[in-house]
Scaffold this motif. Sequence first.
Motif, short mmCIF file in Angstrom:
data_model
loop_
_atom_site.label_atom_id
_atom_site.label_comp_id
_atom_site.label_asym_id
_atom_site.label_seq_id
_atom_site.Cartn_x
_atom_site.Cartn_y
_atom_site.Cartn_z
N ILE A 107 0.87 -1.18 0.00
CA ILE A 107 0.00 0.00 0.00
C ILE A 107 0.90 1.22 0.00
CG2 ILE A 107 -1.71 1.25 1.34
CD1 ILE A 107 -2.70 -1.40 2.37
N SER A 108 0.82 2.03 -1.03
CA SER A 108 1.71 3.19 -1.12
C SER A 108 1.01 4.35 -1.82
CB SER A 108 2.97 2.81 -1.89
OG SER A 108 2.64 2.56 -3.25
N LYS A 109 1.67 5.50 -1.76
CA LYS A 109 1.14 6.69 -2.45
C LYS A 109 1.11 6.48 -3.95
CE LYS A 109 2.09 10.36 0.82
NZ LYS A 109 2.76 11.64 1.07
N LYS A 110 2.09 5.68 -4.47
CA LYS A 110 2.14 5.43 -5.91
C LYS A 110 0.87 4.74 -6.39
CE LYS A 110 7.13 5.16 -6.43
NZ LYS A 110 8.27 4.33 -6.77
N LYS A 111 0.25 3.98 -5.51
CA LYS A 111 -1.00 3.28 -5.89
C LYS A 111 -2.23 4.07 -5.46
CE LYS A 111 1.04 -1.24 -6.11
NZ LYS A 111 1.10 -2.58 -5.61
N GLY A 112 -2.02 5.28 -4.94
CA GLY A 112 -3.14 6.15 -4.61
C GLY A 112 -3.60 6.11 -3.16
N TYR A 113 -2.90 5.39 -2.30
CA TYR A 113 -3.31 5.29 -0.90
C TYR A 113 -2.66 6.38 -0.06
CZ TYR A 113 -5.31 0.78 -1.98
OH TYR A 113 -6.09 -0.21 -2.50
N VAL A 114 -3.43 6.93 0.87
CA VAL A 114 -2.94 7.95 1.78
C VAL A 114 -3.03 7.39 3.19
CG1 VAL A 114 -3.30 10.28 2.67
CG2 VAL A 114 -3.71 9.79 0.24
N ARG A 115 -1.90 7.46 3.92
CA ARG A 115 -1.86 6.96 5.30
C ARG A 115 -2.46 8.00 6.24
NH1 ARG A 115 3.63 4.76 8.17
NH2 ARG A 115 2.60 3.73 9.91
N SER A 116 -3.28 7.54 7.18
CA SER A 116 -3.92 8.42 8.15
C SER A 116 -2.87 9.05 9.06
CB SER A 116 -4.92 7.64 8.99
OG SER A 116 -5.35 8.41 10.09
N GLU A 117 -3.02 10.33 9.34
CA GLU A 117 -2.12 11.02 10.28
C GLU A 117 -2.43 10.62 11.71
OE1 GLU A 117 -2.14 15.23 9.66
OE2 GLU A 117 -1.79 15.02 7.51
N ASN A 118 -3.65 10.20 11.98
CA ASN A 118 -4.07 9.86 13.34
C ASN A 118 -3.98 8.38 13.67
OD1 ASN A 118 -4.80 12.57 13.92
ND2 ASN A 118 -6.64 12.26 12.72
N GLU A 119 -4.05 7.53 12.66
CA GLU A 119 -4.01 6.08 12.87
C GLU A 119 -3.04 5.49 11.86
OE1 GLU A 119 -3.89 2.61 13.95
OE2 GLU A 119 -5.23 3.85 15.17
N PRO A 120 -1.80 5.16 12.28
CA PRO A 120 -0.77 4.73 11.34
C PRO A 120 -1.04 3.40 10.63
CG PRO A 120 0.01 4.56 13.60
CD PRO A 120 -1.32 5.24 13.65
N THR A 121 -2.03 2.64 11.06
CA THR A 121 -2.36 1.38 10.40
C THR A 121 -3.47 1.53 9.37
OG1 THR A 121 -4.02 0.70 12.02
CG2 THR A 121 -1.73 0.10 12.49
N LEU A 122 -3.99 2.75 9.19
CA LEU A 122 -5.15 2.99 8.34
C LEU A 122 -4.75 3.73 7.06
CD1 LEU A 122 -8.33 2.72 8.48
CD2 LEU A 122 -8.29 5.12 9.11
N TYR A 123 -5.22 3.22 5.91
CA TYR A 123 -4.94 3.81 4.60
C TYR A 123 -6.26 4.01 3.86
CZ TYR A 123 -0.14 2.34 5.47
OH TYR A 123 1.10 2.17 6.01
N VAL A 124 -6.33 5.10 3.10
CA VAL A 124 -7.54 5.41 2.33
C VAL A 124 -7.14 5.75 0.91
CG1 VAL A 124 -9.53 6.95 2.11
CG2 VAL A 124 -8.71 6.30 4.38
N LYS A 125 -7.94 5.25 -0.04
CA LYS A 125 -7.75 5.59 -1.45
C LYS A 125 -9.10 6.07 -1.98
CE LYS A 125 -6.52 3.53 -5.91
NZ LYS A 125 -6.03 2.30 -6.55
N LYS A 126 -9.09 7.22 -2.66
CA LYS A 126 -10.32 7.77 -3.24
C LYS A 126 -10.19 7.80 -4.75
CE LYS A 126 -11.33 10.76 0.68
NZ LYS A 126 -11.51 12.14 1.15
N GLU A 127 -11.27 7.41 -5.41
CA GLU A 127 -11.37 7.53 -6.86
C GLU A 127 -12.76 8.07 -7.18
OE1 GLU A 127 -10.43 4.07 -9.14
OE2 GLU A 127 -8.35 4.02 -8.47
N GLY A 128 -12.81 9.34 -7.54
CA GLY A 128 -14.11 9.97 -7.78
C GLY A 128 -14.90 10.03 -6.50
#
Length: 193
Positions: A3-24
């Motif tokens: 899971i990385s920024k290159k694939k569009g995922y953003v790591r939560s600043e508040n929870e280091p185990t949580l990643y979010v990806k948005k498309e539209g």
Amino acid sequence: MGISKKKGYVRSENEPTLYVKKEGNDFIIVCLYVDDIIYTSSSTFLVDEFKSQMINEFEMLDMGLLHYFLGLKVHQAEYGIFISQRKYANDLRSKFGMLNCKFATTPMNINEKLQQEDKGEMADAKRFRSLVGTLEYGVWYSKTLNFKLCGFTDSDWAISLDDGRSVSANVCTLGSGVITWNLKKKLQQHCQL
């Protein structure tokens, strides 16, 4: 790569185990805990894409729907998800030799005003705190179109008999279920004229 920024995922600043990806208007939320991954999404396409990426990149198995995670039992149904600590509570009952005990809805007088020096017999506080509650309680997250973030707060207005401090509490819900709660004893404040 995972899971990385290159694939569009953003790591939560508040929870280091949580990643979010948005498309539209769609999103996928991924939580990594040691060697476990749980995820949810508003899009079946994003779920399928995520699963194929993980299976291709790692030796990963798709275990299907989530049933247990970090001591929580998760029951998924057509109309929502129910999360409880039934297994954890049963493990505690077993640990304290209480598997055959009867349950009490409220294990103490709800109108009792406790004091630090009340001359009563002291109970083992850690044991009592871990035993309070019943097995069938949990949080129900139902499918809803009215998906709002709501907050509630309350205070007992200086009810402590020892120091006159207030205890305030708040709870936040998202959709149909609780997502956070807090209980805090406020500092005593004096006003001078």
